[in-house]
Design an enzyme around this catalytic site. Structure first.
Site, PDB file in Angstrom:
ATOM      1  N   LYS A 281      29.868  34.970  70.111  1.00 35.73           N
ATOM      2  CA  LYS A 281      29.831  36.266  69.434  1.00 35.73           C
ATOM      3  C   LYS A 281      28.671  37.084  70.026  1.00 35.73           C
ATOM      4  CE  LYS A 281      30.420  38.163  64.797  1.00 35.73           C
ATOM      5  NZ  LYS A 281      30.791  37.843  63.408  1.00 35.73           N
ATOM      6  N   GLU A 369      37.731  35.088  48.161  1.00 31.99           N
ATOM      7  CA  GLU A 369      37.380  35.826  46.933  1.00 31.99           C
ATOM      8  C   GLU A 369      38.091  35.243  45.706  1.00 31.99           C
ATOM      9  OE1 GLU A 369      38.191  37.254  49.831  1.00 31.99           O
ATOM     10  OE2 GLU A 369      36.428  38.415  50.382  1.00 31.99           O
ATOM     11  N   ARG A 397      41.294  41.367  45.911  1.00 33.58           N
ATOM     12  CA  ARG A 397      42.012  40.117  46.214  1.00 33.58           C
ATOM     13  C   ARG A 397      42.056  39.198  44.987  1.00 33.58           C
ATOM     14  NH1 ARG A 397      41.708  38.159  52.300  1.00 33.58           N
ATOM     15  NH2 ARG A 397      43.231  39.685  53.015  1.00 33.58           N
TER      16      ARG A 397
HETATM   17  C1  LIG Z   1      39.060  39.842  52.369  1.00 30.17           C
HETATM   18  C2  LIG Z   1      37.838  40.137  53.194  1.00 30.17           C
HETATM   19  N1  LIG Z   1      36.654  39.640  52.800  1.00 30.17           N
HETATM   20  C3  LIG Z   1      35.540  39.895  53.513  1.00 30.17           C
HETATM   21  C4  LIG Z   1      35.599  40.678  54.639  1.00 30.17           C
HETATM   22  C5  LIG Z   1      34.334  41.030  55.382  1.00 30.17           C
HETATM   23  N2  LIG Z   1      34.366  40.474  56.744  1.00 30.17           N
HETATM   24  C6  LIG Z   1      34.680  41.217  57.771  1.00 30.17           C
HETATM   25  S1  LIG Z   1      34.626  40.375  59.206  1.00 30.17           S
HETATM   26  C7  LIG Z   1      34.124  38.974  58.391  1.00 30.17           C
HETATM   27  C8  LIG Z   1      33.838  37.730  59.144  1.00 30.17           C
HETATM   28  C9  LIG Z   1      35.016  37.383  59.994  1.00 30.17           C
HETATM   29  O1  LIG Z   1      34.667  36.244  60.772  1.00 30.17           O
HETATM   30  P1  LIG Z   1      35.642  35.850  61.946  1.00 30.17           P
HETATM   31  O2  LIG Z   1      37.028  35.907  61.482  1.00 30.17           O
HETATM   32  O3  LIG Z   1      35.153  34.575  62.458  1.00 30.17           O
HETATM   33  O4  LIG Z   1      35.474  37.025  63.014  1.00 30.17           O
HETATM   34  P2  LIG Z   1      34.277  37.265  64.049  1.00 30.17           P
HETATM   35  O5  LIG Z   1      33.498  38.430  63.481  1.00 30.17           O
HETATM   36  O6  LIG Z   1      33.493  36.013  64.138  1.00 30.17           O
HETATM   37  O7  LIG Z   1      34.947  37.605  65.339  1.00 30.17           O
HETATM   38  C10 LIG Z   1      34.046  39.200  57.047  1.00 30.17           C
HETATM   39  C11 LIG Z   1      33.632  38.204  56.044  1.00 30.17           C
HETATM   40  C12 LIG Z   1      36.854  41.196  55.005  1.00 30.17           C
HETATM   41  N3  LIG Z   1      36.984  42.026  56.067  1.00 30.17           N
HETATM   42  N4  LIG Z   1      37.945  40.917  54.284  1.00 30.17           N
END
Ligand SMILES: Cc1ncc(C[n+]2csc(CCOP(=O)(O)OP(=O)(O)O)c2C)c(N)n1
Ligand SMILES: CC(=O)[C@@H](O)[C@H](O)COP(=O)(O)O
Ligand SMILES: [Mg+2]
Length: 685
Positions: A281, A369, A397
């Site tokens: 990342k 959630e 959610r």
């Molecule tokens: C339902 C929901 N909860 C929380 C989030 C906030 N959120 C956005 S990206 C993320 C982390 C995603 O991690 P990953 O899928 O590993 O993607 P990366 O950023 O590592 O590429 C979160 C928790 C969201 N977008 N949707």
């Protein structure tokens, strides 16, 4: 001329020789860093998938083949390769490029996303839809390891694996959610199968099998013979093969040639496939590689140092989030039953301090959630006081868990709904504009919204003292300077919030009453509603007897307006009051404090005296705070009132800065002033 400037679509990309792709990857990274350093955005996630994105667009024919990004926050390279380089400088600005994939923005954006873990279900739906329409093009869903911590992802895997759908799932595993990934899955996925680990595992497994009566020895022989299947058997592939996916990987997600070769092979298959890639990342920008948490969602920053533009300046005004975090941590010092729950967003919800001080009372459940809420209900059933900190939009959610698992038994769970209202650049998938509506219809629920950050602290105290489900909803961003978190007394709440009690912020100036004999002549010009002709009207109002009281009151109250505001819109109300008084209008401003239960006594009493009413909320109008006030007035036969509701007319709010959006969607002080003028002009007719 850059390579990137020659690419408008996948066809252009495919003309570029493979050996030039690393150069193109460098250009893409430079472009993303340059724009995000000005506009802010999701830098680390996008930098981490540049090679993966190039390989997908090089091998597959997008948009003929459908590409679904999970969350869509990592899709900046995808946007640059699909004809949006020219406008990429407008990223996340009002009417500019969205920060997530969006169907209305490009045919290459197969699905509109923003909330995590939807890509497998959406991808499967697209694949099945294509199959039913005899369309043999491919479907690729790209999902991160963090997004794999949500149950929805497994619901998609479960059905996909059982169908002979032609779906390719690419797991982008950077071992990071927003913060380091959590949960058993994360350790399973990121387990590095070192040789001696495997050796010991094989020995243990072998001796275990040999002990099994009968069949054990045969399996041992089989496992011993096929070393590979043994490895596959215990690698992460085991999880996905259990869902009947063909598993490939894990492979290095930055090795372009390798990625392209394996995707060319996978493209030939026509059954559910999962390709597991490992990436870094923030790849390619060392400040982001070193601190992917900070650079997950970042504001404008200095490219050379990586420092945020606002860094270093002592920020005198804390954010609502900071006040939440400090307050709940302070309260937890005195109350050992307070526990805090986050769904993969400890930084965003301000709980890092709490997690350090009370590691045993802090729970990050991953992007889950629904689980977070029911988990909290379980703890509440044991006498704990769970504080569930989830952004308003993501709390959508967990609607059923709030209703079914918390409210039916009236468990004491505190819902800290951060990012309530218009959040700004994240746009329609992230604005918290529906929470009053989806919460206030649930029995046993109490909903508060503070006028400023000091009142947030007071409300949190009340929430912990309360007994039953209770939500505090507060906005993204800074407070108004009502308190400094360093001031020792910001938690000594001298006026504890009483449940269901509102607060009069500003009383109308009491005008001297006209004597009965006084004749008031007003010349009013008002545009006729039916035709554009301007009609001047002479209105003679005569205070004669008490039966004209209403009329004479009308003349007097024609200048009196009752403004009832919810949450941060009280600040808009304060600005409007100043403006209105200059116009000779006498407003009374009430801070509602409670969306449920409303302060019925105060509102009805004031409505009798001041029948021209404006309700204000940063929420959709349908079912929100204004609706609650209308219901109260109607249920109490307060029919003599005229009410104008300020709020978001029932539509989705686009992305842009909070200020621009508040003005464009008419939830600011000017909208209040306009409504007050309309009401007073109407009454004068
Ligand atoms: C339902 C929901 N909860 C929380 C989030 C906030 N959120 C956005 S990206 C993320 C982390 C995603 O991690 P990953 O899928 O590993 O993607 P990366 O950023 O590592 O590429 C979160 C928790 C969201 N977008 N949707
Ligand atoms: C992509 C995503 O959903 C989160 O990163 C979100 O953008 C965070 O929002 P804040 O910037 O308001 O914390
Ligand atoms: Mg990740």
């Amino acid at each position: 001329m850059t390579l990137l400037s020659t690419i408008k679509n996948g066809i252009d990309l495919k003309k570029i020789p493979r050996e030039q792709l690393p150069a193109l990857a460098r250009e893409i990274r430079e472009r993303i860093i340059a724009v995000v350093s000005k506009r802010g955005g999701h830098l680390a996630s996008s930098l981490g998938v540049v090679e993966l994105t190039l390989a997908i667009h090089y091998v597959f024919d997008i948009p003929g083949d459908s590409l679904v990004w999970d969350v869509g926050h990592q899709a900046y390279a995808h946007k640059l390769l699909t004809g949006r380089d020219a406008h990429f400088d407008t990223l996340r600005t009002y009417k500019g490029i969205s920060g997530f994939t969006k169907r209305s923005e490009s045919p290459c954006d197969a699905f509109t996303v923003g909330h995590s873990s939807t890509s497998i279900s959406a991808g499967l739906g697209i694949a099945v839809g294509k199959k039913l329409k005899k369309n043999r093009s491919k479907v690729i869903s790209v999902i991160g390891d963090g997004s794999m911590t949500a149950g929805l992802a497994y619901e998609g895997l479960n059905q996909a694996g059982d169908s002979d759908s032609d779906l390719i799932v690419i797991l982008n595993d950077n071992d990071m959610s927003i913060s380091p990934n959590v949960g058993a899955l994360s350790s399973f996925l990121s387990r590095t199968l070192s040789a001696n680990y495997l050796q010991n595992m094989k020995k243990d497994f072998g001796s275990f099998l040999k002990k099994l009566p009968g069949i054990g020895y045969d399996i041992y022989q089989f496992a011993k013979k096929s070393e590979n299947s043994f490895k596959t058997f215990v690698t992460p592939g085991m999880l996905f093969e259990a869902f009947d996916f063909d598993y490939f990987g894990p492979i290095n997600g930055h090795r372009l040639n390798h990625l392209i070769d394996i995707m060319e092979n996978i493209k030939m298959l026509e059954e559910p496939v999962l390709l597991h890639v490992t990436t870094t990342k923030g790849k390619g920008y060392s400040p982001a590689e070193k601190n992917p948490v900070y650079f997950h969602g970042v504001g404008a920053f200095d490219v050379t140092t990586g420092n945020g533009n606002s860094s270093g300046k002592k920020n005198p005004v804390p954010t609502y989030t900071e006040i939440f975090g400090k307050t709940i941590t302070k309260l937890a010092e005195k109350n050992e039953h307070i526990v805090a729950v986050t769904a993969a967003m400890p930084e965003g919800t301000g709980l890092i301090g709490f997690s350090k001080k009370f590691p045993d009372r802090f729970f990050d459940v991953g992007i889950a959630e629904q689980h977070a809420v029911t988990f909290a209900a379980g703890m509440a059933s044991q006498g704990m006081k769970p504080v569930v900190a989830i952004y308003s939009t993501f709390m959508q959610r967990a609607y059923d868990q709030i209703l079914h698992d918390v409210c039916i038994d009236s468990h004491h769970v505190v819902f800290a709904l951060d990012r309530g209202g218009i959040v700004g650049e994240d746009g329609p998938t992230h604005h918290g504009l529906f929470d009053f509506a989806f919460l206030r219809n649930i029995p046993n629920m109490t909903i508060m919204a503070p006028k400023d950050e000091q009142e947030l602290a007071a409300m949190l105290v009340a929430a912990i003292q309360h007994n039953g489900p209770i939500a505090v909803r507060y906005p993204r961003g800074k407070g108004v300077g009502a308190v400094s978190p360093d001031s020792p007394d910001y938690l000594l709440i001298d006026n504890p919030i009483k449940i269901g009690k509102a607060e009069i912020i500003h009383k109308r100036s009491t005008t001297t009453r006209k004597t009965n004999a006084e004749i008031v002549t007003q010349k009013v010009t008002a545009p006729r509603k039916t035709d554009t002709e301007i009609v001047s009207q002479e209105v003679t109002s005569l205070e004669k007897t008490s039966d004209n009281k209403l009329f004479s009151n009308a003349a007097e109250t024609g200048k009196n307006i009752l403004i009832i505001a919810a949450g941060r819109t009280v600040q808009e109300g304060i600005k409007a009051v100043e403006e209105l008084e200059k116009m000779g209008i006498s407003p009374t401003l009430v801070n509602a404090r409670f969306i449920k239960p409303l302060d019925a006594e105060l509102i009805l009493e004031l409505a009798k005296e001041i029948p021209l009413i404006i309700t204000v909320e940063e929420h959709v109008l349908d079912g929100g705070f204004g609706s609650a006030v209308l219901e109260l007035l109607a249920d109490n036969d307060a029919t003599g009132c005229r009410v104008k509701r300020i709020g978001v007319k029932n539509r989705f709010v686009e992305h842009g800065s909070q200020d621009i959006l508040r003005s464009e969607y008419e939830v600011d002080a000017r909208a209040i002033v306009r409504a007050a003028k309309q009401l007073t002009e109407q009454i004068a007719l």
